[in-house]
Scaffold this active site. Structure first.
Site, PDB file in Angstrom:
ATOM      1  N   TYR A 112      -5.368  16.174  -7.713  1.00  0.00           N
ATOM      2  CA  TYR A 112      -4.702  15.333  -8.712  1.00  0.00           C
ATOM      3  C   TYR A 112      -3.678  16.176  -9.462  1.00  0.00           C
ATOM      4  O   TYR A 112      -2.513  15.805  -9.589  1.00  0.00           O
ATOM      5  CB  TYR A 112      -5.730  14.746  -9.678  1.00  0.00           C
ATOM      6  CG  TYR A 112      -5.110  13.900 -10.768  1.00  0.00           C
ATOM      7  CD1 TYR A 112      -4.696  12.597 -10.506  1.00  0.00           C
ATOM      8  CD2 TYR A 112      -4.924  14.415 -12.056  1.00  0.00           C
ATOM      9  CE1 TYR A 112      -4.121  11.820 -11.498  1.00  0.00           C
ATOM     10  CE2 TYR A 112      -4.340  13.638 -13.050  1.00  0.00           C
ATOM     11  CZ  TYR A 112      -3.955  12.348 -12.765  1.00  0.00           C
ATOM     12  OH  TYR A 112      -3.367  11.582 -13.753  1.00  0.00           O
ATOM     13  N   ASP A 166       0.873  -1.173   0.000  1.00  0.00           N
ATOM     14  CA  ASP A 166       0.000   0.000   0.000  1.00  0.00           C
ATOM     15  C   ASP A 166       0.910   1.223   0.000  1.00  0.00           C
ATOM     16  O   ASP A 166       1.620   1.484   0.979  1.00  0.00           O
ATOM     17  CB  ASP A 166      -0.909  -0.003   1.235  1.00  0.00           C
ATOM     18  CG  ASP A 166      -1.857   1.185   1.242  1.00  0.00           C
ATOM     19  OD1 ASP A 166      -1.642   2.155   0.471  1.00  0.00           O
ATOM     20  OD2 ASP A 166      -2.813   1.162   2.030  1.00  0.00           O
ATOM     21  N   LYS A 215       0.548  16.026  -9.497  1.00  0.00           N
ATOM     22  CA  LYS A 215       1.335  15.826 -10.720  1.00  0.00           C
ATOM     23  C   LYS A 215       2.257  17.024 -10.989  1.00  0.00           C
ATOM     24  O   LYS A 215       3.360  16.857 -11.508  1.00  0.00           O
ATOM     25  CB  LYS A 215       0.408  15.565 -11.914  1.00  0.00           C
ATOM     26  CG  LYS A 215      -0.413  14.262 -11.800  1.00  0.00           C
ATOM     27  CD  LYS A 215       0.468  13.021 -11.786  1.00  0.00           C
ATOM     28  CE  LYS A 215      -0.343  11.734 -11.922  1.00  0.00           C
ATOM     29  NZ  LYS A 215       0.495  10.517 -11.868  1.00  0.00           N
ATOM     30  N   SER A 266       1.162  13.207 -16.089  1.00  0.00           N
ATOM     31  CA  SER A 266      -0.065  13.448 -16.842  1.00  0.00           C
ATOM     32  C   SER A 266       0.029  14.850 -17.432  1.00  0.00           C
ATOM     33  O   SER A 266       0.738  15.709 -16.891  1.00  0.00           O
ATOM     34  CB  SER A 266      -1.255  13.366 -15.872  1.00  0.00           C
ATOM     35  OG  SER A 266      -2.347  14.103 -16.364  1.00  0.00           O
TER      36      SER A 266
HETATM   37  N1  LIG Z   1      -5.373   6.415 -17.770  1.00  0.00           N
HETATM   38  C1  LIG Z   1      -5.126   7.624 -18.247  1.00  0.00           C
HETATM   39  O1  LIG Z   1      -5.798   8.114 -19.177  1.00  0.00           O
HETATM   40  C2  LIG Z   1      -4.017   8.469 -17.664  1.00  0.00           C
HETATM   41  C3  LIG Z   1      -3.788   9.757 -18.155  1.00  0.00           C
HETATM   42  C4  LIG Z   1      -2.746  10.515 -17.620  1.00  0.00           C
HETATM   43  C5  LIG Z   1      -1.951  10.004 -16.609  1.00  0.00           C
HETATM   44  N2  LIG Z   1      -2.224   8.754 -16.128  1.00  0.00           N
HETATM   45  C6  LIG Z   1      -1.387   8.251 -15.025  1.00  0.00           C
HETATM   46  O2  LIG Z   1      -0.978   6.931 -15.345  1.00  0.00           O
HETATM   47  C7  LIG Z   1      -0.855   6.186 -14.143  1.00  0.00           C
HETATM   48  C8  LIG Z   1      -1.653   4.883 -14.257  1.00  0.00           C
HETATM   49  O3  LIG Z   1      -2.992   5.219 -14.535  1.00  0.00           O
HETATM   50  P1  LIG Z   1      -4.086   4.081 -14.870  1.00  0.00           P
HETATM   51  O4  LIG Z   1      -5.208   4.762 -15.555  1.00  0.00           O
HETATM   52  O5  LIG Z   1      -3.437   2.914 -15.534  1.00  0.00           O
HETATM   53  O6  LIG Z   1      -4.558   3.688 -13.382  1.00  0.00           O
HETATM   54  P2  LIG Z   1      -5.561   2.515 -12.909  1.00  0.00           P
HETATM   55  O7  LIG Z   1      -5.967   1.652 -14.044  1.00  0.00           O
HETATM   56  O8  LIG Z   1      -6.639   3.179 -12.095  1.00  0.00           O
HETATM   57  O9  LIG Z   1      -4.623   1.675 -11.930  1.00  0.00           O
HETATM   58  C9  LIG Z   1      -4.088   2.296 -10.798  1.00  0.00           C
HETATM   59  C10 LIG Z   1      -3.036   1.377 -10.227  1.00  0.00           C
HETATM   60  O10 LIG Z   1      -2.468   2.033  -9.075  1.00  0.00           O
HETATM   61  C11 LIG Z   1      -2.541   1.138  -7.981  1.00  0.00           C
HETATM   62  N3  LIG Z   1      -2.734   1.861  -6.719  1.00  0.00           N
HETATM   63  C12 LIG Z   1      -3.641   2.823  -6.454  1.00  0.00           C
HETATM   64  N4  LIG Z   1      -3.558   3.178  -5.152  1.00  0.00           N
HETATM   65  C13 LIG Z   1      -2.560   2.421  -4.608  1.00  0.00           C
HETATM   66  C14 LIG Z   1      -2.004   2.303  -3.309  1.00  0.00           C
HETATM   67  N5  LIG Z   1      -2.447   3.036  -2.277  1.00  0.00           N
HETATM   68  N6  LIG Z   1      -1.009   1.406  -3.100  1.00  0.00           N
HETATM   69  C15 LIG Z   1      -0.560   0.647  -4.123  1.00  0.00           C
HETATM   70  N7  LIG Z   1      -1.033   0.712  -5.376  1.00  0.00           N
HETATM   71  C16 LIG Z   1      -2.032   1.591  -5.613  1.00  0.00           C
HETATM   72  C17 LIG Z   1      -3.722   0.220  -8.262  1.00  0.00           C
HETATM   73  O11 LIG Z   1      -3.513  -1.027  -7.602  1.00  0.00           O
HETATM   74  P3  LIG Z   1      -4.365  -1.585  -6.349  1.00  0.00           P
HETATM   75  O12 LIG Z   1      -5.708  -0.943  -6.399  1.00  0.00           O
HETATM   76  O13 LIG Z   1      -4.360  -3.066  -6.573  1.00  0.00           O
HETATM   77  O14 LIG Z   1      -3.544  -1.187  -5.155  1.00  0.00           O
HETATM   78  C18 LIG Z   1      -3.606   0.045  -9.776  1.00  0.00           C
HETATM   79  O15 LIG Z   1      -2.706  -0.993 -10.078  1.00  0.00           O
HETATM   80  C19 LIG Z   1      -1.296   7.110 -13.010  1.00  0.00           C
HETATM   81  O16 LIG Z   1      -0.168   7.685 -12.388  1.00  0.00           O
HETATM   82  C20 LIG Z   1      -2.127   8.156 -13.707  1.00  0.00           C
HETATM   83  O17 LIG Z   1      -2.151   9.387 -13.015  1.00  0.00           O
HETATM   84  C21 LIG Z   1      -3.230   7.986 -16.614  1.00  0.00           C
END
Ligand SMILES: NC(=O)c1ccc[n+]([C@@H]2O[C@H](COP(=O)([O-])OP(=O)(O)OC[C@H]3O[C@@H](n4cnc5c(N)ncnc54)[C@H](OP(=O)(O)O)[C@@H]3O)[C@@H](O)[C@H]2O)c1
Length: 189
Positions: free
Chosen positions: A157, A62, A161, A142
């Site tokens: 958020y 975590d 970032k 991001s």
């Molecule tokens: N998706 C987009 O369009 C987008 C755009 C810009 C930037 N990003 C960035 O890309 C990254 C990944 O995004 P995503 O969309 O792939 O996210 P996601 O699908 O929501 O997955 C989030 C991941 O973070 C883990 N996580 C969250 N809280 C946690 C905690 N307290 N301890 C350990 N693990 C934790 C979750 O695992 P568990 O819940 O199993 O712990 C999960 O594996 C992020 O940094 C996000 O800001 C994403």
């Protein structure tokens, strides 16, 4: 670090149980790295790939708990090997404006998206230096870290970032002043 030198080197990917982190784990396995995923849902990481030649490992961490992060790095060093590549991918979005949001949501966003990366970067650089590894850290950011998206609910958020932009650049400068060859870069999404 050249791509063809990465075979059997150790990568840690945070937020490996879903989304971009899970896809990153698969890509790193495809180029022959040993990959350790950190997330709370460890079993989801273990089930990402069935045939991984014993190169996929999962650790329940975590990221809002500093001791779990430190214990996770220690476990990787002792059981898999010293980290060469760290992908700081985990991140959460919660709609929480300053005027109408809740303190606990603000803290969860900042702890997950920013403060945990200070700890993972510190641990990774320490381990790389102890093992003479010219490794690479990639902090996933991001567009919100660079541009205002005009949404007050995204303030924490976006702040997390923006802070990550500053921290990544400052770590890069600190590494350069130490004449370290460890790299730190931003992965921009
Ligand atoms: N998706 C987009 O369009 C987008 C755009 C810009 C930037 N990003 C960035 O890309 C990254 C990944 O995004 P995503 O969309 O792939 O996210 P996601 O699908 O929501 O997955 C989030 C991941 O973070 C883990 N996580 C969250 N809280 C946690 C905690 N307290 N301890 C350990 N693990 C934790 C979750 O695992 P568990 O819940 O199993 O712990 C999960 O594996 C992020 O940094 C996000 O800001 C994403």
């Amino acid at each position: 670090m050249m791509l063809n030198n990465l075979k059997d080197k150790v990568a840690i990917v945070t937020g490996a149980s879903a989304g971009i982190g899970a896809a990153t784990v698969k890509s790193l396995l495809n180029i022959g790295m040993k990959v350790v995923g950190f997330a709370r849902r460890k079993e989801r990481i273990e089930n990402l790939v069935t045939n991984h030649n014993e190169k996929l490992f999962a650790r329940s961490v975590d990221l809002t708990n500093p001791q779990e992060i430190i214990d996770g790095f220690d476990w990787v060093t002792k059981n898999i090997g010293p980290v060469h590549v760290l992908i700081n991918n985990a991140g959460i979005y919660v709609a929480a404006s300053v005027l109408n949001g809740e303190l606990q949501d603000w803290k969860n966003i900042m702890d997950t998206n920013f403060m945990s990366l200070a700890i993972t970067c510190k641990e990774a650089v320490k381990i790389m230096k102890e093992n003479n590894i010219d490794g690479h850290i990639i902090n996933i950011n991001s567009v919100a870290g660079y541009y205002d998206l005009g949404d007050p609910n995204a303030v924490m958020y976006r702040s997390s970032k923006c802070a990550l932009v500053a921290m990544t650049e400052n770590i890069r400068v600190e590494l350069a002043r130490m004449n370290s060859k460890i790299k730190i870069t931003v992965g921009l999404l």
